[in-house]
Design an enzyme around this catalytic site. Sequence first.
Site, mmCIF file in Angstrom:
data_model
loop_
_atom_site.group_PDB
_atom_site.id
_atom_site.type_symbol
_atom_site.label_atom_id
_atom_site.label_comp_id
_atom_site.label_asym_id
_atom_site.label_seq_id
_atom_site.Cartn_x
_atom_site.Cartn_y
_atom_site.Cartn_z
ATOM 1 N N GLU A 1 21.506 -0.605 12.096
ATOM 2 C CA GLU A 1 22.190 -0.573 10.894
ATOM 3 C C GLU A 1 21.435 -1.177 10.004
ATOM 4 O OE1 GLU A 1 25.500 -3.119 11.664
ATOM 5 O OE2 GLU A 1 26.251 -2.111 13.631
ATOM 6 N N ASP B 1 29.725 -12.029 5.880
ATOM 7 C CA ASP B 1 28.416 -12.305 6.342
ATOM 8 C C ASP B 1 28.156 -14.011 6.647
ATOM 9 O OD1 ASP B 1 27.656 -9.654 6.735
ATOM 10 O OD2 ASP B 1 27.274 -9.562 4.748
#
Length: 271
Positions: A53, A64
């Site tokens: 990815e 994140d």
Amino acid sequence: MAGNLELLESVLAKAKGEGRAALVGYLPAGFPTVDGGVRAVTAMVEGGCDVVEVGLPHSDPVLDGPVIQTADDIALRAGLRITDVIRTVAEVHAATGAPVLCMTYWNPVDQYGVERFAADLAEAGGAGCILPDLPVEESAVWREAAARHGLATVFVVAPSSRDERLAKITAVGSGFVYAASLMGVTGTRESVGEQAQDLVRRTRATTGLPVCVGLGVSNPEQAAEVAAFADGVIVGSAFVKRLLDAPDLESGLDGVRSLAGQLAKGVSRGA
């Protein structure tokens, strides 16, 4: 030009046929530089990642952790553009032949143009998109563009997702389902592991798609643990950390390649 959804499906099916989970690696584009990022993602495949990815760095990456935020910040400060992300996908796919997905928040895709983004990603050999913040109810325009260009649309599910919600999400996703959970700090590991296992079980009850787990996995033991109940093990921060901690790019690339090899052994052990 058709995208590489079929390639993604066949690579995941091959891992299953070998009786193991697939190893999925993540790195943001443009980190440590655009060219360095291409080499790093390529090294992940050389080391043993089945699928990779490429992240599209975002100034407000709500999902994140601090390690990936640091890498995103480095890429954005250097002036990373969406065209650099597409180029990263193209060069990694050309170099490795592996399925390469783009993981991105919705806003950059919307700004770039949905049809243009899907067309450019497919043209680059991309396998699809992971869109963590795009609600299923608002995803039709993207899904239609993705389908036209042969791209997977991977949605993210979480332990908080109720069963009817899981069914709604998995009914329209393709490629695989991204099950997001957190490994947690020492002491809570066991219950969090059970939570992830429960999420995989509940998700599988709604779909035949593979279920890959992003769990804060950073070593072969954890990879084996998750591989015992998931179709794929997704690792991101641990790869980013190898690059952040390295004294120079070459050492970082060696670290990334070596970690991928260790994790690949882990997912095979967990079968």
